[in-house]
Enzyme design. Structure first.
Site, short mmCIF file in Angstrom:
data_model
loop_
_atom_site.label_atom_id
_atom_site.label_comp_id
_atom_site.label_asym_id
_atom_site.label_seq_id
_atom_site.Cartn_x
_atom_site.Cartn_y
_atom_site.Cartn_z
N ARG A 1 1.22 -4.84 12.24
CA ARG A 1 0.53 -5.21 13.47
C ARG A 1 1.13 -6.50 13.99
O ARG A 1 1.45 -7.41 13.21
CB ARG A 1 -0.98 -5.39 13.24
N HIS B 1 6.85 0.23 19.33
CA HIS B 1 5.82 0.76 18.42
C HIS B 1 6.00 2.27 18.22
O HIS B 1 5.13 3.07 18.54
CB HIS B 1 4.42 0.46 18.95
N GLY C 1 0.83 -1.19 0.00
CA GLY C 1 0.00 0.00 0.00
C GLY C 1 0.87 1.24 0.00
O GLY C 1 2.01 1.23 -0.45
N ARG C 2 0.33 2.34 0.54
CA ARG C 2 1.09 3.60 0.56
C ARG C 2 2.43 3.43 1.26
O ARG C 2 3.47 3.85 0.77
CB ARG C 2 0.27 4.68 1.27
N GLU D 1 0.61 -5.76 22.84
CA GLU D 1 1.28 -4.54 23.32
C GLU D 1 0.57 -3.94 24.52
O GLU D 1 -0.66 -3.97 24.59
CB GLU D 1 1.33 -3.51 22.18
#
Length: 323
Positions: A235, A282, A156-157, A264
């Protein structure tokens, strides 16, 4: 302070101070985490809530949305939105927004840095120096990025921004996604295993959620091979952590660089104990500049909705499209 819009908004978890300040100026904000009795607050305001500002990893479940009969818009903080039940929202005419684009370059920078850290063992080298070991002998020679091929799982982006950075480093890039992208001139592989077999750096950028849970499993890691390095900035749930720990322990793969984890902020002790795993808390988009841009986009989406304009960044499952 009087609300600019005569609209009640629910905020389940704390957000950045300037976001809370601007939303307080624009809406009547009900801060669920501050209530002594959250259920009592919801019972009191549920019939009036028309929007949710979802930050801090707050889960916006079907059960929560079902309790809010006038809910029209959920503005999420972050490009990922697996903590929001978008399928239920979309089926009930509720617009969901996220914060893409503004964090693309920052996360891509982090992915490249994490790749270099994991391949060149740079954190281990720093620990070696700080422990005084360089006084006794030089740090051991490390693997290199030279001669490697990288695979992007989820182009994706952010995946494309990572691919550009890797290409600038002279690293060929392959990819896997749900569909081949006709306008992308990179080798495509039909499955994650096929991609892993063709590369020796596998960068996970795919969204989280049920569809991708455990996508990087023991079979993918075996295909990546003993010279392979896994990078995950997507993720934690996309990677089978138990399989990854086993693969790092027994040499099925060479190393890993992880910015995300399944539960997390809890990180398995087994990962903490592994010297061939580089671990970050993260921080992919965690710069002041980018987080402020993300927060402002949350505000802008909610204001656009409140004014009756198209929201700026609806998720694909939303019932309302960009004009």
């Amino acid at each position: 302070m009087a609300s600019h819009f005569d609209i009640d908004l629910l905020m389940p978890a704390p957000m950045m101070p300037f976001v809370m300040e601007r939303l307080d100026q624009a809406f009547r904000v009900h801060k669920l985490w501050l209530a002594a009795d959250g259920d009592a607050l919801l019972a009191e305001v549920s019939s009036r809530i028309r929007a949710i500002a979802a930050g801090g990893g707050a889960a916006v479940t079907a059960d929560l949305m079902r309790r809010l009969p006038r809910l029209e818009c959920v503005a999420g903080f972050g490009v990922g939105y697996d903590s929001i039940d978008v399928q239920w929202a979309g089926a009930h005419g509720i617009t969901v927004t996220n914060t893409p684009d503004v964090l693309t370059e920052e996360v891509a920078d982090t992915a490249l840095a994490l790749t270099l850290m994991a391949v060149r063992r740079l954190p281990q080298a720093e620990r070696y120096l700080r422990a005084g070991n360089w006084l006794e002998r030089p740090f051991a020679l490390t693997p290199t990025l030279r001669g490697r091929t990288a695979g992007i799982l989820g182009l994706g982006r952010i995946g494309k921004a990572i691919a550009r950075r890797l290409a600038a480093c002279g690293v060929p890039v392959h990819y896997h996604g749900r569909h081949r992208q006709e306008d992308v001139d990179l080798p495509y592989h039909a499955t994650p295993v096929d991609l892993a077999r063709a590369v020796d750096v596998l960068v996970v950028v795919t969204p989280g959620g049920v569809e991708t849970r455990g996508m990087v499993d023991a079979a993918v890691l075996k295909a990546l091979g003993p010279n392979g390095v896994l990078i995950n900035i997507a993720r934690g749930t996309v990677v089978d952590e138990d399989a990854l720990i086993a693969a790092l322990r027994d040499g099925t793969i060479l190393g890993a660089g992880l910015d995300v984890f399944a539960h997390e902020p809890q990180v398995p002790q087994a990962l903490l104990d592994l010297d061939n795993a580089v671990l970050l808390p993260h921080v992919g988009s965690a710069t002041t500049y980018t987080r402020q841009a993300m927060g402002q986009l949350v505000v802008d989406n909610l204001v656009a909705w409140a004014q009756g304009r198209p929201v700026l960044t609806p998720v694909p499952e939303t019932p309302i499209k960009v004009a």
